[in-house]
Design an enzyme around this catalytic site. Structure first.
Site, PDB file in Angstrom:
ATOM      1  N   ASP A  47       0.855  -1.190   0.000  1.00  0.00           N
ATOM      2  CA  ASP A  47       0.000   0.000   0.000  1.00  0.00           C
ATOM      3  C   ASP A  47       0.893   1.242   0.000  1.00  0.00           C
ATOM      4  O   ASP A  47       1.893   1.315   0.719  1.00  0.00           O
ATOM      5  CB  ASP A  47      -0.911  -0.020   1.226  1.00  0.00           C
ATOM      6  CG  ASP A  47      -2.071   0.961   1.091  1.00  0.00           C
ATOM      7  OD1 ASP A  47      -3.222   0.509   0.982  1.00  0.00           O
ATOM      8  OD2 ASP A  47      -1.817   2.191   1.103  1.00  0.00           O
ATOM      9  N   ILE A  48       0.482   2.248  -0.780  1.00  0.00           N
ATOM     10  CA  ILE A  48       1.283   3.466  -0.914  1.00  0.00           C
ATOM     11  C   ILE A  48       1.239   4.301   0.370  1.00  0.00           C
ATOM     12  O   ILE A  48       2.104   5.152   0.597  1.00  0.00           O
ATOM     13  CB  ILE A  48       0.783   4.275  -2.134  1.00  0.00           C
ATOM     14  CG1 ILE A  48       1.870   5.168  -2.686  1.00  0.00           C
ATOM     15  CG2 ILE A  48      -0.484   5.052  -1.833  1.00  0.00           C
ATOM     16  CD1 ILE A  48       1.585   5.721  -4.076  1.00  0.00           C
ATOM     17  N   VAL A  58     -11.370   2.463  -3.761  1.00  0.00           N
ATOM     18  CA  VAL A  58     -11.046   1.891  -5.072  1.00  0.00           C
ATOM     19  C   VAL A  58     -12.002   0.718  -5.301  1.00  0.00           C
ATOM     20  O   VAL A  58     -12.013  -0.239  -4.513  1.00  0.00           O
ATOM     21  CB  VAL A  58      -9.576   1.425  -5.147  1.00  0.00           C
ATOM     22  CG1 VAL A  58      -9.281   0.842  -6.530  1.00  0.00           C
ATOM     23  CG2 VAL A  58      -8.615   2.571  -4.833  1.00  0.00           C
ATOM     24  N   HIS A 103     -10.221  -5.570  -3.125  1.00  0.00           N
ATOM     25  CA  HIS A 103      -8.848  -5.777  -2.652  1.00  0.00           C
ATOM     26  C   HIS A 103      -8.866  -6.142  -1.180  1.00  0.00           C
ATOM     27  O   HIS A 103      -9.640  -5.598  -0.396  1.00  0.00           O
ATOM     28  CB  HIS A 103      -7.981  -4.530  -2.871  1.00  0.00           C
ATOM     29  CG  HIS A 103      -8.621  -3.263  -2.384  1.00  0.00           C
ATOM     30  ND1 HIS A 103      -9.606  -2.617  -3.086  1.00  0.00           N
ATOM     31  CD2 HIS A 103      -8.419  -2.525  -1.263  1.00  0.00           C
ATOM     32  CE1 HIS A 103      -9.988  -1.545  -2.427  1.00  0.00           C
ATOM     33  NE2 HIS A 103      -9.284  -1.460  -1.306  1.00  0.00           N
ATOM     34  N   HIS A 120      -6.795  -5.973   2.257  1.00  0.00           N
ATOM     35  CA  HIS A 120      -5.667  -5.346   2.952  1.00  0.00           C
ATOM     36  C   HIS A 120      -5.068  -6.408   3.876  1.00  0.00           C
ATOM     37  O   HIS A 120      -5.798  -7.006   4.678  1.00  0.00           O
ATOM     38  CB  HIS A 120      -6.134  -4.193   3.839  1.00  0.00           C
ATOM     39  CG  HIS A 120      -6.721  -3.018   3.113  1.00  0.00           C
ATOM     40  ND1 HIS A 120      -6.028  -1.838   2.928  1.00  0.00           N
ATOM     41  CD2 HIS A 120      -7.932  -2.828   2.549  1.00  0.00           C
ATOM     42  CE1 HIS A 120      -6.808  -0.973   2.286  1.00  0.00           C
ATOM     43  NE2 HIS A 120      -7.967  -1.543   2.054  1.00  0.00           N
TER      44      HIS A 120
HETATM   45  P1  AMP Z   1      -9.748   1.194   0.243  1.00  0.00           P
HETATM   46  O1  AMP Z   1      -9.844   2.502   0.987  1.00  0.00           O
HETATM   47  O2  AMP Z   1     -10.105   0.007   1.061  1.00  0.00           O
HETATM   48  O3  AMP Z   1     -10.481   1.266  -1.087  1.00  0.00           O
HETATM   49  O4  AMP Z   1      -8.211   1.003  -0.056  1.00  0.00           O
HETATM   50  C1  AMP Z   1      -7.547   1.607  -1.118  1.00  0.00           C
HETATM   51  C2  AMP Z   1      -6.081   1.598  -0.754  1.00  0.00           C
HETATM   52  O5  AMP Z   1      -5.321   1.831  -1.933  1.00  0.00           O
HETATM   53  C3  AMP Z   1      -5.673   2.671   0.253  1.00  0.00           C
HETATM   54  O6  AMP Z   1      -5.161   2.031   1.429  1.00  0.00           O
HETATM   55  C4  AMP Z   1      -4.605   3.478  -0.494  1.00  0.00           C
HETATM   56  O7  AMP Z   1      -3.552   3.901   0.350  1.00  0.00           O
HETATM   57  C5  AMP Z   1      -4.135   2.476  -1.540  1.00  0.00           C
HETATM   58  N1  AMP Z   1      -3.541   3.058  -2.736  1.00  0.00           N
HETATM   59  C6  AMP Z   1      -3.966   4.130  -3.443  1.00  0.00           C
HETATM   60  N2  AMP Z   1      -3.162   4.348  -4.501  1.00  0.00           N
HETATM   61  C7  AMP Z   1      -2.197   3.387  -4.471  1.00  0.00           C
HETATM   62  C8  AMP Z   1      -1.077   3.075  -5.298  1.00  0.00           C
HETATM   63  N3  AMP Z   1      -0.772   3.791  -6.391  1.00  0.00           N
HETATM   64  N4  AMP Z   1      -0.297   2.022  -4.933  1.00  0.00           N
HETATM   65  C9  AMP Z   1      -0.577   1.302  -3.827  1.00  0.00           C
HETATM   66  N5  AMP Z   1      -1.631   1.542  -3.022  1.00  0.00           N
HETATM   67  C10 AMP Z   1      -2.437   2.578  -3.330  1.00  0.00           C
END
Ligand code: AMP
Length: 127
Positions: free
Chosen positions: A35-36, A101, A105, A107
């Protein structure tokens, strides 16, 4: 380079290697990357390569693929040495859970003692 397809999510672009990510594991059906904005010492996202909006859609449409996502999550935990100490797998689903997103996914969180979770609280870096 061709224009990005606006219907694609960020994660489809990571799967297609159109944008960079710190990939930790890949199978024929799943991809795992860090995760970023990590919320624990280990914070890895596991996505199926086929897009479903959320875990409910994935479970209904393709339970074997959901099992693949969980198996990759466990493999990631094993690679980061978390199997004995423990880890957490979370699927944020919908607005109240903070899903941002809409490509399902998992976590994978661990590598330190995790806090309780449930009711809303601001992230430490936002407070
Ligand atoms: P959610 O809030 O459950 O939809 O999780 C989306 C996750 O994607 C968040 O924890 C973000 O930090 C992560 N995220 C967003 N952009 C990126 C990226 N480019 N690479 C890796 N993780 C990302």
């Amino acid at each position: 380079m061709s224009e990005p397809d606006p219907s694609e999510t960020l994660f489809e672009r990571i799967i297609a290697r159109e944008i960079p990510a710190d990939i930790v594991e890949e199978t024929t059906t799943t991809l795992a990357f860090r995760d970023i904005s990590p919320q624990a010492a280990t914070h890895v996202l596991v996505v199926p390569k086929t897009r479903y909006r959320d875990v409910g859609e994935l479970a209904a449409a393709d339970p074997a693929l959901l099992a693949d996502v969980i198996a990759t999550a466990h493999r990631v935990a094993d690679l980061d040495g978390l199997v004995e100490s423990g880890y957490r797998v979370v699927f944020n689903t919908g607005a109240d859970a903070g899903q941002t997103v809409f490509h399902v996914h998992a976590h994978v969180l661990g590598g330190e003692q995790l806090g309780f979770f449930g009711r809303y609280q601001e992230k430490p870096d936002e407070g």
